[in-house]
Design an enzyme around this catalytic site. Sequence first.
Site, PDB file in Angstrom:
ATOM      1  N   HIS A  91       5.803  -8.974  12.331  1.00 38.83           N
ATOM      2  CA  HIS A  91       5.410  -7.962  11.352  1.00 38.83           C
ATOM      3  C   HIS A  91       6.403  -7.947  10.201  1.00 38.83           C
ATOM      4  CE1 HIS A  91       2.732  -4.509  10.629  1.00 38.83           C
ATOM      5  NE2 HIS A  91       3.716  -4.095   9.848  1.00 38.83           N
TER       6      HIS A  91
ATOM      7  N   SER B 110       6.048   3.679  12.061  1.00 38.41           N
ATOM      8  CA  SER B 110       4.725   3.108  11.741  1.00 38.41           C
ATOM      9  C   SER B 110       4.622   1.696  12.314  1.00 38.41           C
ATOM     10  CB  SER B 110       4.555   3.084  10.211  1.00 38.41           C
ATOM     11  OG  SER B 110       3.533   2.206   9.828  1.00 38.41           O
TER      12      SER B 110
ATOM     13  N   ASP C 109      -1.135   6.380  13.199  1.00 37.87           N
ATOM     14  CA  ASP C 109      -0.506   5.579  12.145  1.00 37.87           C
ATOM     15  C   ASP C 109      -1.545   5.166  11.111  1.00 37.87           C
ATOM     16  OD1 ASP C 109       1.544   3.923  10.820  1.00 37.87           O
ATOM     17  OD2 ASP C 109       0.175   2.332  11.426  1.00 37.87           O
TER      18      ASP C 109
ATOM     19  N   ARG D  99       0.267   8.123   3.376  1.00 33.32           N
ATOM     20  CA  ARG D  99       1.567   7.815   2.758  1.00 33.32           C
ATOM     21  C   ARG D  99       1.390   6.957   1.525  1.00 33.32           C
ATOM     22  NH1 ARG D  99       4.151   4.660   7.034  1.00 33.32           N
ATOM     23  NH2 ARG D  99       5.891   4.391   5.605  1.00 33.32           N
TER      24      ARG D  99
ATOM     25  N   LYS E  17       2.564   0.530  16.114  1.00 31.70           N
ATOM     26  CA  LYS E  17       1.478  -0.466  16.140  1.00 31.70           C
ATOM     27  C   LYS E  17       1.834  -1.634  17.036  1.00 31.70           C
ATOM     28  CE  LYS E  17       1.248  -1.067  11.637  1.00 31.70           C
ATOM     29  NZ  LYS E  17       1.410  -0.062  10.606  1.00 31.70           N
TER      30      LYS E  17
HETATM   31  N1  URA Z   1       4.364  -1.749   7.257  1.00 29.95           N
HETATM   32  C1  URA Z   1       3.864  -0.859   8.131  1.00 29.95           C
HETATM   33  O1  URA Z   1       3.100  -1.215   9.033  1.00 29.95           O
HETATM   34  N2  URA Z   1       4.205   0.420   7.986  1.00 29.95           N
HETATM   35  C2  URA Z   1       5.032   0.855   7.021  1.00 29.95           C
HETATM   36  O2  URA Z   1       5.309   2.016   6.967  1.00 29.95           O
HETATM   37  C3  URA Z   1       5.555  -0.083   6.115  1.00 29.95           C
HETATM   38  C4  URA Z   1       5.211  -1.398   6.256  1.00 29.95           C
END
Ligand code: URA
Length: 441
Positions: free
Chosen positions: A82, A183, A161, A168, A187
């Site tokens: 990620h 966040s 999220d 956000r 995930k």
């Molecule tokens: N990527 C994400 O999944 N969440 C964030 O808050 C910022 C980048």
Amino acid sequence: MRMYDIIIKKRNGEELSKEEIQFFIEGYTKGTIPDYQASALLMAIYFKGMNKRETADLTMAMVNSGSVIDLSAIEGIKVDKHSTGGVGDKTTLMLAPMVAAAGVPVAKMSGRGLGHTGGTLDKLESIQGLRVDLPLIEFTQNVNDIKIAVCGQTGDLAPADKKLYALRDVTATVDNLSLIASSIMSKKLAAGSDAIVLDVKTGSGAFMKTLDDSFMLAKEMVDIGTSLNKNVIALITEMNEPLGLAVGNALEVKEAIETLKGNGPEDFMHLCIELGAAMLILGGRTSDIEEARQILQHTIESGAALQKLKDMVKAQHGNVAQIDNPELLPKASKVLDIISEDTGYVQGIDAEGIGRAALAIGAGRETKESPIDYAVGIVLDKKVGDYVKKGEVLAKVHINDLSKLDECRQKLLGAYKLSEGKPEKRPLIFGVVDKNGIKRY
Ligand code: URA
């Protein structure tokens, strides 16, 4: 418990209890807490922060807002990756096929654009017909059959999220360490992989602008993962200029395809090799970093990685002809040169400025509901360290709506910083954080 009291408490800089955090997340997910109260709390968190305990509780409350995916039907060690978000960051499009071609299963849940940064799902959807909403059974089947699937967060995976992310994005509350860490980790933890490689961006185009903040974010995320027995490694990587040359959905897909053919920008290729090597090591393919790099290089030279991308596009119902011939991807009606008004070396390119220039012409979302124009974007001609003369082309804008051109040009010209001396080259990777601690290069 009342949401009003929770907002006041955080607004006054106090610590929230686990129960208060759970109350907020459960209520917001169910819809009993409205967007305006959630926005107020997010803004209070943005200004007053959260400590490690609150961040870990927020993460777990978001994991528990939905179901945790069971990937045990997929053979092998599943490695996820990620990015904290950047400009021109199309690494998944390249990295996932490379790693899968090297034999490590990639079951990847990706996100959409956020703020000035792009998102993998939006990029993938610029491929005609490609579905990012596969049912879990098809998702796991694809990983078992072809070792790769890249999908969106299913409705039931960390739904808190999903809602907060979109909120956000439009309430200027993205770039907060606790909100980003919770966040991403919620995930990743809900998505069920065994190991996680994090690409923590640092610099003008990243949500974390300074190296210290980026290392802190990385440490926070690694600590959350480690406390839950996940093998997590974070690389801190450069985002003081866009990654590669292309910024914009279809343009980035095209650049990824070219790079999979071995013809891509050097910084993009280098980053994919380094992140991919970490994935191969966590995936148990090899324990030798140099060997990992060579394996990945070979997936490019042999064409195996490009073939993997095609396999994935086919399995996700996309038009493979657009991978064979990227000219068939969405194209803007006009391509216009942006000319330099000065002479000098490119000292820096404010990547956020470039991201905002691309947003201005429709490459990203202004509101939660805004549509995206997949065809538009920016292709840089000049990168940091290049010499540019007044009148030379700095970048090309791929645009459909000419009424947005001036705004885009102003933002783009404002993003380039020229000066007389040749700048020192910054490293692409600033360090690594894993369960053993922080290593700065
Ligand atoms: N990527 C994400 O999944 N969440 C964030 O808050 C910022 C980048």
